[in-house]
Design a protein around this motif. Sequence first.
Motif, mmCIF file in Angstrom:
data_model
loop_
_atom_site.group_PDB
_atom_site.id
_atom_site.type_symbol
_atom_site.label_atom_id
_atom_site.label_comp_id
_atom_site.label_asym_id
_atom_site.label_seq_id
_atom_site.Cartn_x
_atom_site.Cartn_y
_atom_site.Cartn_z
ATOM 1 N N ARG B 23 -2.825 -5.275 -4.507
ATOM 2 C CA ARG B 23 -3.678 -5.545 -3.353
ATOM 3 C C ARG B 23 -2.826 -5.969 -2.149
ATOM 4 N NH1 ARG B 23 -7.065 -7.381 -6.424
ATOM 5 N NH2 ARG B 23 -6.592 -9.589 -6.213
ATOM 6 N N ALA B 26 -1.560 -3.005 -0.694
ATOM 7 C CA ALA B 26 -2.596 -2.202 -0.041
ATOM 8 C C ALA B 26 -2.811 -2.654 1.390
ATOM 9 C CB ALA B 26 -3.912 -2.294 -0.821
ATOM 10 N N GLU B 401 -9.074 -0.192 -1.932
ATOM 11 C CA GLU B 401 -7.637 -0.390 -1.732
ATOM 12 C C GLU B 401 -6.956 0.896 -1.280
ATOM 13 O OE1 GLU B 401 -7.423 -4.036 -4.965
ATOM 14 O OE2 GLU B 401 -6.216 -2.240 -5.332
#
Lengths: 499, 499
Positions: B23, B26, B401
């Motif tokens: 994440r 991302a 994402e």
Amino acid sequence: MLLPLPTDVSLPLYQRIAADYARAMAIGALQVGERMPSVREVMRRHQVSLSTALQMLRHLEAAGHLEARQRVGYFVRHAQGSALAPNSEPDLSQPVQGSDQAHFVGINEHISLLLEQGRQADVHTDIGGCTPPAGLFDHHYLNKVVAKLLREQPTLLVQGRSLLANQGNHPDFQQAMARRALASGIRVAPADVLATTGNSEAVALALAAVASPGDLVAVESPTYYGLLQVVESLQLQTLEIPCSPRTGMSIEALELAFQTQPRLKAVVVVPELQMPLGARMPDAHKARLVALCTAHGAALIEDDSYGLFVETEQPVKPLKAWDNASGHVIYCQAFNKSLAPGLRQGWMNGGRWHGRVQMLKFAQSRNTQTLGQLVVAEVLGSAVHQRSLAKLKQQLRDQREGMARLVARFFPLGTRLSLPPGGLCLWVELPDGFSSAALFAEALAQGIRIAPGSMFSNSGRYEHCLRLACTHPVSPAMEQACRTLGAMACRQLGQAARG
Amino acid sequence: MLLPLPTDVSLPLYQRIAADYARAMAIGALQVGERMPSVREVMRRHQVSLSTALQMLRHLEAAGHLEARQRVGYFVRHAQGSALAPNSEPDLSQPVQGSDQAHFVGINEHISLLLEQGRQADVHTDIGGCTPPAGLFDHHYLNKVVAKLLREQPTLLVQGRSLLANQGNHPDFQQAMARRALASGIRVAPADVLATTGNSEAVALALAAVASPGDLVAVESPTYYGLLQVVESLQLQTLEIPCSPRTGMSIEALELAFQTQPRLKAVVVVPELQMPLGARMPDAHKARLVALCTAHGAALIEDDSYGLFVETEQPVKPLKAWDNASGHVIYCQAFNKSLAPGLRQGWMNGGRWHGRVQMLKFAQSRNTQTLGQLVVAEVLGSAVHQRSLAKLKQQLRDQREGMARLVARFFPLGTRLSLPPGGLCLWVELPDGFSSAALFAEALAQGIRIAPGSMFSNSGRYEHCLRLACTHPVSPAMEQACRTLGAMACRQLGQAARG
């Protein structure tokens, strides 16, 4: 119990003539003990052969309507009670009734209260609600159609028919409705068919699209209580236009209303089998009504859900068929009473206001479920449904006639009732001094639910009336319920119980 | 394409830690070429064993996120583009924005026009609408449930659940919803569960029940455009309350609004995964919000349809859970995004206004179809649905994402984006001078549909923003669409195309 007398046009002539006589008995035009026309009279009167005339009389005898007295002739046999005069025509000399503020605020509560009382009671005989019971529909067929649709379109329930997909209106449904409309003289492009949740949503959207709080809406008097509720919920006010039990809304009275009421923005009409009177508006009236609303720039909101129930060989023409260019008629139709009460499927076309109707629908409830649309599209034209609808109509007819006989037999002297040419109910007028609210309460305490006249108007004008549903078979229990109702009404009026 | 990184709590710890790093990549917090923490650092930072730390790093490598450089360590491998700053916090020194008359009349038309343009275009990549595609749901299971229900209750479709039958609310559905509500801290009697057509109908009924034309409704800013439409369609006016991308509606700003606006009658809030920001309101704010509305006698209309999508182990508590006695919270929930878009099933409880809500519902659309209610009641608690929902959430997370990576890679420098903790969309802010309306038109001409920021407010304040749906897999076509959008946006701002 009398045997049902079919009237389907595909049936033999003798059966159809027999049905006419049975109807005359039902409303008391032919009384018990009265002599039937002779065989020769029947031949002459109906221009039929000897064998048809004989068959007709024997059919009525077999059905229990007549008894044959040797060498004398046929006599009306069943105890019909006294003759019933037809429903009264409205008094057009009276001023048109608007809802004043007090009524405006109250009617919804009044209706809700009555409905709530009806809901909470322990009801064994419901003559109040007008939805045909499940047994009158072909659920096997409908379930098969659902299974077929889910087999052919397995992702149906998980498809969000969103923005790109025509605002949730399935093209198959739109096609089917447009084709169907064309058959009754209405030209609607499939893209202009808007799927709705039953008819209530359609009429609510139509009203919201054409009127603003404080505006006036002309309604039939008496009218379906649901309409009074929706008008009030939108903060509009009703103007009650007198309604003939035969021909529906008085065009003259409406004309006068347009001359005196500048805030009159919409007229809501059930032209075929008006609820609760069962009136059918003649074509000439329809043409005048459409022209009148068009001339005044008002919306004519047509609820055509009962046209399907008219028992006639003639094609039934909706108001919208007269709306050739200007688009002042907003057409609404639902199939919950005729095809599947559980689906609550309807549609509408908003005429010149269609864009606004679409916008409101999208804002207030977004898309209509797809499955119901596809079931209706699949079922509506099918031979199975044609047969099932014909059977339903026949059954309703028998039940209407049966109920009319019970009213004639048990209700007070002076009771009035017209037998409508189709539909789900009877409108019963009792003599002055009768209170349907009192009957409602007393009957409910005994497990019998009726719809009192006060639900059908803001004016308080129908306190002496009531609506009886004819959606259930005329069973011994129903006979007993009508006997009880009649005795209560007689007592109220100081008459002796009858029947 | 990167492999999905599951975050389900039932998964091993190393996978969950890996997901956190993914994440971070991302949203650009970890950039390509950057060195990952060493094995020892990972052990210390996350308090895990050597084997977990190694597993985690190897998992990320296998998923394509990292490359191992011999004897040096792991490095972020995938081209992530530049880091994105999170969405900006609202400027609370600005006055609260009400809809003036001009905006009031216009927003519905503005939105409808955009929707209509989107509908008519030949769209190959839809990043505008936020309904998950059919493929993300388990339609086999739903179809089986329908078949089972029709087998067990063969007359389901032809039952008119009318007056006597609880106004069309099926007791099984009411039971299931009340039980479910209880699990999240809400006490609702089954009899007070009202079935609705999705959430739009619920919110429309709630607003109509508590406010009259001309009254003010406080909404989040930005907010779901459907809410702006329904407010306008009821002739109410919006008051836009600033909204933090992390914590949702500003309670301070709302407090101020109550002090200055006597006609403020209702507040509409999506407390969990606010649409479009994805904010989650902290519990302390929820408690204050309920107390504030209660103190001012205003209705707090809660749309809890997205609570299901929150990716957390903690139980999610709706606003209604704080509404212990006074009943000022009107709770609304729909299952079209989480269970079956085609069913459009929802429910509501109107709190202290429940009677009025019921009356309006009954007046304006009568009963809600029964089949949808029963399907939801049957499916909702089932293990199959639990699994299917977990899968849906995982997929949405991967897609969010993936979309965030594409935005980071292709969109102009200065673009801002917060990765919300669940849900169906991203809210993208571009630098000043950017016009999402212009991008909308240009993209549509190339078959790409987005939702421009101007749809989410009456104020014209979000012209530089847009909402991107994350409901579709991040395919090569999606990558190409984002590349195209990014290039268009860069051109608008005079930047060179990126990625």
